[in-house]
Design an enzyme around this catalytic site. Structure first.
Site, PDB file in Angstrom:
ATOM      1  N   CYS A   1       0.847  -1.181   0.000  1.00 61.65           N
ATOM      2  CA  CYS A   1       0.000   0.000   0.000  1.00 61.65           C
ATOM      3  C   CYS A   1       0.887   1.236   0.000  1.00 61.65           C
ATOM      4  O   CYS A   1       2.086   1.149   0.217  1.00 61.65           O
ATOM      5  CB  CYS A   1      -0.954   0.003   1.187  1.00 61.65           C
TER       6      CYS A   1
ATOM      7  N   GLU B   1      -8.077   7.829   5.463  1.00 61.28           N
ATOM      8  CA  GLU B   1      -7.734   7.688   4.052  1.00 61.28           C
ATOM      9  C   GLU B   1      -8.946   7.443   3.174  1.00 61.28           C
ATOM     10  O   GLU B   1      -9.909   6.797   3.591  1.00 61.28           O
ATOM     11  CB  GLU B   1      -6.760   6.517   3.850  1.00 61.28           C
TER      12      GLU B   1
END
Length: 173
Positions: free
Chosen positions: A68, A115
């Protein structure tokens, strides 16, 4: 930790940039991505997980999706994801975005993860990887159909975003 990341609103429109650490200290909503590399086995589809290096600024030692990261200002999310997969796991493959979600989680050492996470799927038949030891301590393949149960059984072993991201992957595998 001088990396700059893209701040966004809930509609995924860029509204500014921030230092990555400051964004995580203040819980500012920012653009991110999660990559899931899959391989088809006779009995099931497997997903490649990595164990985050203990020296990472958050979630060190926890298991998570293949890799990620965050795109830099001016960088497309797909190009950032492709670059990060090569940097962390040592290979490339075609990636396809399958969805996104917003989450907010209080992390270890006082940081806040907030996020808008874009979820990508890629496929490979590779079995060995040249992982970057500064990013990941280990990797393993697990049956995708069992990942949700593994997370629910021991949530403390997994990153806080993994469950939601896995649900998107399960809907699009």
């Amino acid at each position: 930790m001088n990396e700059q990341i893209i701040l966004v609103n809930e509609q995924n429109r860029a509204i500014g940039i921030s230092n990555k650490l400051i964004a995580h200290q203040q819980g500012l909503l920012h653009r991110a991505f999660s990559i899931f590399i899959l391989r088809h086995q006779a009995e099931d589809t497997e997903v490649l997980l990595q164990q985050r290096q203990t020296s990472k600024y958050h979630c060190g030692g926890l298991w998570t999706n293949t890799c990620c990261g965050h795109p830099s200002p001016g960088e497309s999310i797909l190009k950032a994801a492709e670059k990060r997969l090569q940097q962390e796991m040592g290979f490339t493959t075609t990636l396809k975005e399958v969805g996104n979600f917003i989450y907010k989680a209080d992390l270890d050492n006082g940081l806040i993860e907030h996020e808008l996470d874009h979820v990508f799927i890629g496929r490979t038949q590779l079995s060995d990887f040249n992982i970057n030891p500064q990013e990941a301590m280990a990797f393993r393949w697990v049956k995708l159909s069992q990942l949700t149960a593994l997370i629910k059984a021991k949530p403390e072993d997994y990153t806080p975003w993994l469950h939601q991201a896995t649900e998107i992957v399960l809907a699009h595998q």
